[in-house]
Motif scaffolding. Structure first.
Motif, short mmCIF file in Angstrom:
data_model
loop_
_atom_site.label_atom_id
_atom_site.label_comp_id
_atom_site.label_asym_id
_atom_site.label_seq_id
_atom_site.Cartn_x
_atom_site.Cartn_y
_atom_site.Cartn_z
N ASP A 1 74.41 47.07 93.31
CA ASP A 1 75.70 48.06 93.02
C ASP A 1 76.68 47.63 92.57
O ASP A 1 77.47 46.68 92.96
CB ASP A 1 75.93 48.77 94.37
CG ASP A 1 76.90 49.95 94.19
OD1 ASP A 1 77.61 50.26 93.29
OD2 ASP A 1 76.93 50.77 95.38
N PRO B 1 76.38 41.68 94.61
CA PRO B 1 75.71 40.91 95.83
C PRO B 1 75.96 39.39 95.22
O PRO B 1 74.95 38.46 95.32
CB PRO B 1 74.10 41.24 95.73
CG PRO B 1 73.99 41.66 94.34
CD PRO B 1 75.22 42.34 93.86
N GLN C 1 86.99 50.41 91.43
CA GLN C 1 86.46 49.33 92.20
C GLN C 1 85.37 48.70 91.26
O GLN C 1 84.95 47.20 91.60
CB GLN C 1 85.68 50.12 93.21
CG GLN C 1 84.76 49.20 94.36
CD GLN C 1 85.63 48.22 94.86
OE1 GLN C 1 86.88 48.41 95.12
NE2 GLN C 1 85.23 47.02 95.39
N GLU D 1 79.68 48.47 92.42
CA GLU D 1 80.99 48.49 93.38
C GLU D 1 80.91 47.81 94.54
O GLU D 1 81.76 47.07 95.24
CB GLU D 1 80.91 49.95 93.75
CG GLU D 1 81.42 51.09 92.99
CD GLU D 1 81.36 52.26 93.43
OE1 GLU D 1 81.91 52.56 94.66
OE2 GLU D 1 81.24 53.41 92.65
N LYS D 2 79.68 46.99 94.78
CA LYS D 2 79.56 45.93 95.82
C LYS D 2 78.65 44.99 95.37
O LYS D 2 77.48 45.08 95.73
CB LYS D 2 79.07 46.60 97.07
CG LYS D 2 79.78 47.91 97.63
CD LYS D 2 79.27 48.41 98.95
CE LYS D 2 77.74 48.87 98.69
NZ LYS D 2 78.15 50.50 98.63
N ARG E 1 86.54 39.68 90.81
CA ARG E 1 86.14 39.04 91.80
C ARG E 1 85.18 37.89 91.63
O ARG E 1 84.96 36.86 92.06
CB ARG E 1 85.57 39.96 93.15
CG ARG E 1 85.35 39.28 94.49
CD ARG E 1 84.80 40.08 95.37
NE ARG E 1 83.41 40.52 95.18
CZ ARG E 1 82.36 39.78 95.29
NH1 ARG E 1 82.36 38.44 95.78
NH2 ARG E 1 81.16 40.53 94.85
N GLU F 1 85.70 44.35 91.41
CA GLU F 1 84.37 43.59 91.50
C GLU F 1 84.16 42.84 90.36
O GLU F 1 83.58 41.55 90.58
CB GLU F 1 83.25 44.53 91.94
CG GLU F 1 83.15 45.11 93.22
CD GLU F 1 82.88 43.97 94.27
OE1 GLU F 1 81.55 43.37 94.45
OE2 GLU F 1 83.77 43.20 94.77
#
Length: 268
Positions: A142, A147, A170, A144-145, A177, A174
């Motif tokens: 995803d 892995p 978001q 938004e998240k 990040r 990510e």
């Protein structure tokens, strides 16, 4: 007991108010994610055909230019999000044969199509390098998240995918990040066309594209959604401001085809 039911009712109301758009419809956030997944599961096998039909093949030129403009080192680690069918990752590997590209998509059907294309690689002409599929990884994930660990990639690309995400801000956070310091964020997305062309463009988009979807893919509603999703996405200036708000720097954009789409870039 009564107070507990009241609290639960209030909490339920709060959840219901967490709504977003699905095309021109207003839906709750969970429903949007499910419906977007259904759209791309349904169109996966005809995705390339429909892109060619809708853009008269111009999407290939946009993607070629997008990848050619990426200022990457030869052995870069690149993440291509929402890139299931491989359009960007394959081009990147042909331009940077020593790179490694991770293709990440939330939709397993889109990834299946991309993996199959990599296995069957039909190099389009004598001037293109053969695709080295050992330098490709396909990961369900995803946007938004993601892995992946912090500071993992030299470049993050997303092409015609970010507008389908529920929380665009978001997604960009990510991206920041997982990028290494100095890493490149590059997004190719539909945007706001020049006002002089808007009437003709809207007529083609709303009256022709969904009909093409019905004729070529037996799916009018999915292509109606895709057209509507373009109109709900922020324009060039607003999307640039959103990117800046996440902490990315050197934010720039370049219009393609009078603003039908735009390339947005930034650095971590």
């Amino acid at each position: 007991m009564l107070s507990q039911r009241i609290v639960q009712s209030l909490l339920g109301s709060c959840v219901r108010r967490a709504s977003t758009h699905f095309g021109f419809e207003q839906v709750n956030e969970e429903e949007k994610a499910d419906r977007v997944r259904q759209v791309f599961t349904g169109v996966a096998d005809k995705y390339d055909l429909m892109n060619d039909a809708m853009s008269m093949g111009i999407h290939r030129l946009w993607k070629d230019y997008f990848v050619q403009s990426l200022p990457l080192k030869r052995d870069a680690k690149m993440l291509d999000v929402a890139g299931g069918t491989g359009d960007i990752s394959f081009r990147a590997l042909r331009r940077f044969p020593r790179a490694h590209v991770t293709v990440c998509d939330i939709n397993e059907e889109m990834l299946r199509v991309g993996e199959q294309k990599a296995k069957e690689d039909r190099t389009p002409d004598l001037f293109s390098l053969q695709l080295d599929s050992s330098r490709l990884s396909f990961v369900v994930g995803d946007g938004e998240k993601l892995p992946f660990e912090d500071d993992s990639f030299d470049a993050y690309t997303i092409s015609f995918g970010i507008r389908n995400c529920t929380h665009v801000d978001q997604v960009v956070r990510e991206a920041r990040r997982v990028l290494k310091p100095g890493g490149l964020f590059a997004c190719l997305e539909f945007s706001q066309i020049h006002p002089a062309l808007r009437t003709v463009y809207d007529a083609y988009s709303f009256q022709v594209i969904p009909v093409m979807g019905e004729v070529l893919a037996k799916d009018y509603n999915s292509y109606k959604y895709l057209v509507e999703s373009i109109r709900r996405f922020p324009n060039q200036t607003d999307f640039s401001s959103l990117i800046s708000s996440t902490g990315l720097r050197d934010v720039r954009y370049e219009n393609l085809s009078f603003g039908i789409c735009a390339i947005h870039t930034a650095r971590k």
